[in-house]
Design a protein around this motif. Structure first.
Motif, PDB file in Angstrom:
ATOM      1  N   PRO A  68     -25.068  56.874  20.224  1.00 56.20           N
ATOM      2  CA  PRO A  68     -24.940  57.769  19.064  1.00 56.20           C
ATOM      3  C   PRO A  68     -24.429  57.026  17.843  1.00 56.20           C
ATOM      4  O   PRO A  68     -23.672  56.072  17.936  1.00 56.20           O
ATOM      5  N   ILE A  69     -24.864  57.465  16.709  1.00 54.87           N
ATOM      6  CA  ILE A  69     -24.434  56.881  15.445  1.00 54.87           C
ATOM      7  C   ILE A  69     -23.083  57.498  15.080  1.00 54.87           C
ATOM      8  O   ILE A  69     -22.945  58.727  15.072  1.00 54.87           O
ATOM      9  N   PRO A  70     -22.063  56.682  14.796  1.00 51.85           N
ATOM     10  CA  PRO A  70     -20.756  57.256  14.452  1.00 51.85           C
ATOM     11  C   PRO A  70     -20.823  57.998  13.122  1.00 51.85           C
ATOM     12  O   PRO A  70     -21.544  57.578  12.210  1.00 51.85           O
ATOM     13  N   PRO A  71     -20.093  59.102  12.988  1.00 50.53           N
ATOM     14  CA  PRO A  71     -20.119  59.858  11.727  1.00 50.53           C
ATOM     15  C   PRO A  71     -19.440  59.071  10.613  1.00 50.53           C
ATOM     16  O   PRO A  71     -18.586  58.227  10.850  1.00 50.53           O
ATOM     17  N   LYS A  72     -19.826  59.389   9.377  1.00 48.80           N
ATOM     18  CA  LYS A  72     -19.194  58.747   8.224  1.00 48.80           C
ATOM     19  C   LYS A  72     -17.751  59.215   8.124  1.00 48.80           C
ATOM     20  O   LYS A  72     -17.423  60.347   8.445  1.00 48.80           O
ATOM     21  N   LYS A  73     -16.909  58.339   7.653  1.00 48.69           N
ATOM     22  CA  LYS A  73     -15.498  58.679   7.460  1.00 48.69           C
ATOM     23  C   LYS A  73     -15.389  59.645   6.290  1.00 48.69           C
ATOM     24  O   LYS A  73     -15.821  59.346   5.184  1.00 48.69           O
ATOM     25  N   GLN A  74     -14.846  60.821   6.547  1.00 50.83           N
ATOM     26  CA  GLN A  74     -14.677  61.825   5.512  1.00 50.83           C
ATOM     27  C   GLN A  74     -13.308  61.646   4.853  1.00 50.83           C
ATOM     28  O   GLN A  74     -12.333  61.342   5.522  1.00 50.83           O
TER      29      GLN A  74
END
Length: 63
Positions: free
Chosen positions: A17-23
């Motif tokens: 899975p692609i890690p989510p962008k840091k919010q």
């Protein structure tokens, strides 16, 4: 193999899975009004007039 890439050409590509962008962190703003129960009517009117910034909290007693 004809017309496509071979599997070993892409062996170095990570699978998963692609890690989510840091919010960015959301700032939580509290508008604390001292004065206890006696300040409730004026504090309530501040809420309806839109004079609060963030959460409007009435401080009744020290914790």
């Amino acid at each position: 193999m004809r017309g496509g890439a071979r599997r070993d050409e892409h062996a170095d590509v990570a699978v998963g899975p692609i890690p989510p962008k840091k919010q960015p962190e959301m700032r939580r703003i509290k508008d604390v009004v001292p004065g206890g129960v006696a300040a409730f009517p004026e504090t309530l009117m501040r809420l309806f007039r839109g004079e609060n910034n963030g959460k409007l909290v009435l401080k009744v007693a020290d914790a």
